[in-house]
Enzyme design. Structure first.
Site, PDB file in Angstrom:
ATOM      1  N   ARG A 147      -2.175  -5.931  -8.160  1.00  0.00           N
ATOM      2  CA  ARG A 147      -1.042  -6.810  -7.872  1.00  0.00           C
ATOM      3  C   ARG A 147      -0.888  -7.868  -8.944  1.00  0.00           C
ATOM      4  NH1 ARG A 147      -3.306  -8.200  -2.123  1.00  0.00           N
ATOM      5  NH2 ARG A 147      -5.058  -8.238  -3.538  1.00  0.00           N
ATOM      6  N   HIS A 172       0.845  -1.197   0.000  1.00  0.00           N
ATOM      7  CA  HIS A 172       0.000   0.000   0.000  1.00  0.00           C
ATOM      8  C   HIS A 172       0.883   1.251   0.000  1.00  0.00           C
ATOM      9  CE1 HIS A 172      -3.052  -2.634   2.352  1.00  0.00           C
ATOM     10  NE2 HIS A 172      -3.555  -2.456   1.140  1.00  0.00           N
ATOM     11  N   LYS A 210     -16.040  -7.349   5.593  1.00  0.00           N
ATOM     12  CA  LYS A 210     -15.084  -8.216   6.297  1.00  0.00           C
ATOM     13  C   LYS A 210     -14.999  -7.710   7.746  1.00  0.00           C
ATOM     14  CE  LYS A 210     -12.293  -7.234   2.223  1.00  0.00           C
ATOM     15  NZ  LYS A 210     -11.067  -6.637   1.711  1.00  0.00           N
ATOM     16  N   SER A 254      -2.970  -7.734   3.112  1.00  0.00           N
ATOM     17  CA  SER A 254      -3.173  -7.545   4.559  1.00  0.00           C
ATOM     18  C   SER A 254      -3.548  -8.866   5.216  1.00  0.00           C
ATOM     19  CB  SER A 254      -4.279  -6.517   4.822  1.00  0.00           C
ATOM     20  OG  SER A 254      -3.924  -5.274   4.299  1.00  0.00           O
TER      21      SER A 254
END
Ligand code: PNS
Length: 172
Positions: free
Chosen positions: A90, A17, A41, A128
């Site tokens: 990514r 990030h 989440k 993460s």
């Protein structure tokens, strides 16, 4: 003033990030890192902690601001007077979902452009969730997250250890 929003859960912020934040801060006059409050989440860290970790990690970037938002991202971007939403990509697997979100966001506001930035190769596998998993099993995530996140993760690990110890003692 070209202002961009970099949104996410940041639970917690990773060096992947940070790489996007730093690079975006060179392209835009101001980057607002926007932490989503109501994510489906269930986050490991409180919103206040996620904000603080980001503030600490980006304190040397003068044109980066950290904020939180609730509800629709485009409405928040409009309120902030931003013309762009920055997203990091990514791998190919990120693309499909990000593409759908970008198209929906454009439908909601045609004036806000989504700008995709490719992550640097060294962080292309990082997430993460992976950080949380490795760290919860005692693995080292040094060099993969900002220093402040290491502190928060070790705090979590020691409080989890304490809770488990208490539970074991109760059973005995
Ligand atoms: O870091 P994440 O969890 O991938 O971030 C996802 C986030 C917060 C950027 C995304 O869920 C979002 O934009 N939420 C706000 C609600 C919204 O605007 N939804 C419509 C987008 S299609």
């Amino acid at each position: 003033m070209r202002r961009a929003i970099y949104p996410g859960s940041f639970d917690p912020v990773t060096n992947g990030h940070m790489d996007i934040i730093e690079r975006a801060s060179k392209i835009f006059d101001e980057v607002v890192v926007a932490v989503a409050v109501n994510i489906s989440k269930s986050p490991m860290f409180l919103i206040e902690d996620r904000l603080f970790m980001l503030q600490e990690a980006s304190k040397n970037l003068p044109n980066v601001r950290v904020d939180s938002f609730d509800g629709l991202l485009v409405r928040y971007a409009e309120e902030q007077g931003a013309s762009a939403i920055v997203k990091g990509l990514r791998a190919l697997s990120d693309f499909e979902f990000e593409f759908e979100m970008a198209l929906m966001n454009r439908r909601l506001d045609t004036d806000i452009e989504t700008v995709f930035m490719m992550t640097s190769v060294e962080y292309s596998y990082l997430s993460s969730s992976m950080i949380k998993e490795v760290s919860s099993f005692g693995g080292s995530v040094e060099g993969l997250v900002p220093e402040i996140v290491l502190d928060y993760l070790s705090q979590k690990a020691s409080s989890t250890r304490r809770i488990m110890q208490k539970r074991r003692q109760k059973k005995e």
